[in-house]
Design an enzyme around this catalytic site. Structure first.
Site, PDB file in Angstrom:
ATOM      1  N   ALA A   1       0.856  -1.197   0.000  1.00  0.00           N
ATOM      2  CA  ALA A   1       0.000   0.000   0.000  1.00  0.00           C
ATOM      3  C   ALA A   1       0.881   1.232   0.000  1.00  0.00           C
ATOM      4  O   ALA A   1       2.071   1.182   0.337  1.00  0.00           O
ATOM      5  CB  ALA A   1      -0.933   0.010   1.215  1.00  0.00           C
TER       6      ALA A   1
ATOM      7  N   GLY B   1       0.025   8.818   2.553  1.00  0.00           N
ATOM      8  CA  GLY B   1       0.566  10.170   2.521  1.00  0.00           C
ATOM      9  C   GLY B   1       1.909  10.312   3.195  1.00  0.00           C
ATOM     10  O   GLY B   1       2.627  11.291   2.957  1.00  0.00           O
ATOM     11  N   MET B   2       2.278   9.360   4.059  1.00  0.00           N
ATOM     12  CA  MET B   2       3.537   9.472   4.781  1.00  0.00           C
ATOM     13  C   MET B   2       4.530   8.395   4.403  1.00  0.00           C
ATOM     14  O   MET B   2       5.727   8.558   4.633  1.00  0.00           O
ATOM     15  CB  MET B   2       3.273   9.405   6.292  1.00  0.00           C
ATOM     16  CG  MET B   2       2.456  10.553   6.827  1.00  0.00           C
ATOM     17  SD  MET B   2       2.223  10.450   8.616  1.00  0.00           S
ATOM     18  CE  MET B   2       1.204   9.001   8.761  1.00  0.00           C
TER      19      MET B   2
ATOM     20  N   THR C   1       5.273   4.273   2.182  1.00  0.00           N
ATOM     21  CA  THR C   1       4.872   3.140   1.354  1.00  0.00           C
ATOM     22  C   THR C   1       5.140   1.868   2.146  1.00  0.00           C
ATOM     23  O   THR C   1       6.196   1.734   2.773  1.00  0.00           O
ATOM     24  CB  THR C   1       5.659   3.115   0.040  1.00  0.00           C
ATOM     25  OG1 THR C   1       5.435   4.346  -0.660  1.00  0.00           O
ATOM     26  CG2 THR C   1       5.206   1.950  -0.834  1.00  0.00           C
ATOM     27  N   VAL C   2       4.186   0.936   2.126  1.00  0.00           N
ATOM     28  CA  VAL C   2       4.307  -0.291   2.909  1.00  0.00           C
ATOM     29  C   VAL C   2       4.612  -1.458   1.969  1.00  0.00           C
ATOM     30  O   VAL C   2       3.937  -1.635   0.950  1.00  0.00           O
ATOM     31  CB  VAL C   2       3.024  -0.571   3.707  1.00  0.00           C
ATOM     32  CG1 VAL C   2       3.202  -1.816   4.568  1.00  0.00           C
ATOM     33  CG2 VAL C   2       2.668   0.620   4.580  1.00  0.00           C
TER      34      VAL C   2
ATOM     35  N   LYS D   1       7.655  -0.387   6.411  1.00  0.00           N
ATOM     36  CA  LYS D   1       7.064   0.922   6.103  1.00  0.00           C
ATOM     37  C   LYS D   1       8.211   1.888   5.806  1.00  0.00           C
ATOM     38  O   LYS D   1       8.975   2.259   6.702  1.00  0.00           O
ATOM     39  CB  LYS D   1       6.221   1.408   7.284  1.00  0.00           C
ATOM     40  CG  LYS D   1       5.439   2.675   6.982  1.00  0.00           C
ATOM     41  CD  LYS D   1       4.595   3.087   8.186  1.00  0.00           C
ATOM     42  CE  LYS D   1       3.401   2.181   8.383  1.00  0.00           C
ATOM     43  NZ  LYS D   1       2.320   2.453   7.440  1.00  0.00           N
TER      44      LYS D   1
ATOM     45  N   ASP E   1      -4.365   9.029  14.982  1.00  0.00           N
ATOM     46  CA  ASP E   1      -4.831   8.805  13.614  1.00  0.00           C
ATOM     47  C   ASP E   1      -5.707   7.556  13.540  1.00  0.00           C
ATOM     48  O   ASP E   1      -5.508   6.693  12.699  1.00  0.00           O
ATOM     49  CB  ASP E   1      -3.633   8.673  12.670  1.00  0.00           C
ATOM     50  CG  ASP E   1      -4.049   8.814  11.200  1.00  0.00           C
ATOM     51  OD1 ASP E   1      -5.166   9.305  10.950  1.00  0.00           O
ATOM     52  OD2 ASP E   1      -3.263   8.432  10.322  1.00  0.00           O
TER      53      ASP E   1
END
Length: 690
Positions: free
Chosen positions: A26, A29-30, A32-33, A48, A142
């Site tokens: 995935a 915004g912060m 990529t995994v 991550k 979050d």
């Protein structure tokens, strides 16, 4: 999580010499995994990798390291574990537990509004994880469906602990952190976040699970953020009629605009959540939104169980109720056939149930219809036999005319009376006036003027002064018939409740007691106390037993334990002066039984102390060793002896030596001062050398 096929330069590489990147899972915004394999431990992990604007910020990386360590220390079955954190060149990364499955967002996208039983079962482990984090001093910041992971084996975990906190600390411009749809008002306003900010986000998420949509919408994020600050989250039942009132209250408690009016942390919310799950009926728990079922749905099993996951001691399940047979009435009038959705049809003869006692021939359509006609003809014959063929008395035609005239007049009067009654009289409709904040006399006069009779009823109200009208039932503005009674609610003032005892327990216990009493936590201050252990509540304001309204903030003073006292340095002071100096700061002086020689400290003064520094507490002791002065040494005579040897011997005895010489020829001591006398250790000896 669904793997996304994509071209990525990291796929197939090894990060930090350890993590083999296999595929991309995935992108957000912060970060990529990626799905990666820890080659050292031979296990799959979620890698991550942070975006460059974060990875190139040294201040952020330092913050992230601290937060990752804090998150890694938190081990809980409903929190995604943080396994590692580091940098590899321009790559900054977090390593987390890999949860194979999907997210709560996937569930909501596929199913929309969930039945309360399933919604509560899904959010229970989320709140349990938050409770554990809040208990360890961690805040997520979050909470959203995308961060709730549902494993293929049913386990439910909250992800991204530590990362959201680190990013929020790095936003010097006050940018909004977290998905704006779930953002607490205090975060929108740039204020400090605490556990109650997570509670707000969880409440918004529960609203979406129950209704299938978020409470606020807008064309831009700032429009949604504005609503979080300036609007009140509505009741879920307004968007999804039929939901239980307890669910409305739970969501609105979590999403109160003022953080003081929310549950203090995850533990408080978890207690109420589980209480509600046990008090709702099966009908309330299995209430489902959406269109009615089709007229002839396919057969369904009689029971089903959907297991989402469980942990030791706290199974998390979504259990639909047993599906009852759904019966549908066919349009045929006779016989009435009932079609069961999960079984064979059965027939009801008119007026009685069809069953084993019905004659077999009635189960055949032709004979059944013939039998019905025969019974109907028999009834018609009986009715005809009971009806006279001519009147018993012929009567007078003129009299019949008068009677009909009277009947018509009476009917006309009745019609006119009914028209007046329902048009202008007590049966006519009227609008209930607004009587709020009026005196009882004024309110009753307004109601009488509008044509209503009222019955006062006393009620508690936190906002309306005692003796004034709170409102009516039916409420103001309603259109009702004037003969209907109106209940006038009169305020008795605010209902007061005695405050519980909060002193003597821990701060956490005090918070729990305040929640149970529906009171708010006020300012919490700390103070030193010589008798009360650290962390225990010393006092409360208002005091215990004070009668106050629900929601009243209660200020607490929490003990920091005994106040530490820096140990003063009393070395060199006279014994009595040193003892008094210690006593003045709350410490006790203990004199050592043995005195000591000290060439620098006069007799009777303190030569040493134990401890010499650091902190003690009131009443602790300091041991003082008292000087008996320097050692007395007899000075040998070195006149006429080698000057160098004389100097060495004198220094061995502890004396200071000064050599005076003009022209040295023999290097012998000509004059020594002092000589052949007793002097204190360390005295100065002068040698004149020739």
């Amino acid at each position: 999580m669904v793997q996304e096929p994509t071209q990525d330069h990291l796929i197939g590489t090894i990060v930090d010499g350890r993590y083999m990147v296999r595929s991309r899972l995935a992108r957000g915004g912060m970060s990529t995994v990626y799905l990666a394999t820890d080659q050292r431990l031979e296990r799959d992990v979620a890698l991550k990798v942070l975006h460059p604007h974060l990875a190139n910020d040294p201040t952020f990386l330092e913050r992230l390291s601290r937060e990752a360590k804090a998150a890694a220390s938190l081990s809980h079955p409903h929190i995604v574990g943080v396994l590692d954190q580091g940098e590899d060149g321009h790559i900054a990364y977090l390593v987390m537990e890999y949860v194979k499955g999907h997210t709560l967002r996937d569930v909501l996208t596929e199913q929309g509004a969930l039945p309360p039983r399933l919604a509560l079962a899904l959010i229970d482990p989320v709140i349990e994880g938050l409770a554990a984090a809040h208990g360890s001093g961690l805040i997520h910041r979050d909470i959203k469906p995308e961060n709730v992971l549902i494993a293929d084996d049913g386990r439910i975990k909250v992800g991204d602990f530590g990362l959201a906190r680190a990013v929020s600390a790095n936003t010097s411009t006050g940018a909004l952190i977290g998905t704006v749809a779930y953002l607490a008002p205090e975060l929108v306003l740039g204020q400090a976040a605490d556990a109650r900010s997570d509670i707000y986000s969880a409440g918004i998420m529960l609203y979406e699970m129950l209704t299938g949509k978020q409470p606020y919408a807008g064309e831009t994020p700032i429009q949604v953020a504005y609503q979080h600050v300036n609007a009140v989250v509505g009741r879920p039942s307004d968007a999804a009629p039929g939901l239980a009132e307890d669910l409305d209250e739970l969501v609105q408690w979590c999403t109160a605009a003022d953080a003081e009016n929310r549950p203090v942390d995850g533990t408080a919310l978890l207690t109420e959540l589980r209480h509600i799950r046990t008090t709702l009926t099966d009908e309330q728990l299995d209430h489902r939104q959406g269109p009615a079922p089709l007229p002839f749905p396919p057969a369904v099993p009689t029971a089903a169980t959907t297991t989402l996951g469980s942990t030791a001691g706290n199974p998390t399940e979504a259990l639909p109720t047993t599906v009852s047979p759904t019966e549908f009435i066919s349009p045929q009038s006779n016989p009435t056939t009932i079609m069961a959705a999960n079984g064979p049809s059965r027939s009801l003869a008119k007026g009685s149930m069809a069953g084993a006692d019905m004659d077999q021939d009635l189960r055949q359509p032709g004979k059944r219809e013939l039998k019905r006609l025969e019974r109907q003809q028999a009834k018609d014959r009986a009715r005809a036999a009971a009806t006279p063929v001519r009147p018993l008395r012929e009567g007078n035609p003129g009299r019949r005319g008068v009677i009909w005239t009277i009947v018509i007049v009476i009917l006309a009067l009745l019609a006119g009376s009914a028209g007046w009654f329902f048009g202008m009289g007590p049966g006519s409709p009227g609008t209930v006036p607004d009587v709020k904040n009026k005196t009882v006399a004024e309110a009753q006069q307004l109601l009488r003027t509008a044509g209503f009779q009222s019955e006062p009823r006393d009620v508690f109200d936190d906002d309306i002064l005692a003796g004034l009208a709170v409102g009516t039932e039916p409420e103001s503005g309603a259109q009702v018939r004037k003969f209907q009674p109106i209940t006038l609610f009169v305020s008795k003032g605010a209902q007061l409740f005695a405050l519980p005892t909060l002193t003597g327990g821990t701060l956490a216990e005090a918070k729990t007691a305040l929640n149970a009493a529906e009171m708010a936590l006020g300012n919490v201050t700390e103070a030193f106390d010589e008798k009360v252990p650290a962390g225990v509540v010393i006092s409360q304001d208002p005091a215990k037993g004070t009668e106050v309204r629900h929601g009243t903030p209660v200020a607490l003073v929490v003990s920091k334990g005994p106040q530490p006292i820096p140990v003063p340095d009393v070395r060199g002071l006279a014994q009595d002066a040193a003892a008094k100096a210690l006593q003045d700061v709350g410490l006790k002086a203990v004199i050592a039984p043995e005195t000591v020689n000290d060439k620098t400290v006069p007799k009777g003064s303190v030569a040493s102390q134990a401890p010499a520094n650091g902190n003690l507490f009131k009443g602790d002791t300091v041991t003082l060793s008292v000087s008996k002065g320097p050692i007395i040494v007899k000075v040998p005579n070195f006149v006429g002896k080698n000057a160098d040897a004389a100097e060495r011997e004198l220094r061995k005895l502890g004396f200071e030596v000064v050599i005076k010489k003009d022209v040295v020829i023999l290097n012998l001591v000509l004059v020594q001062n002092p000589v052949n006398t007793d002097v204190p250790e360390g005295s100065l000896i002068t040698l004149t050398v020739v």
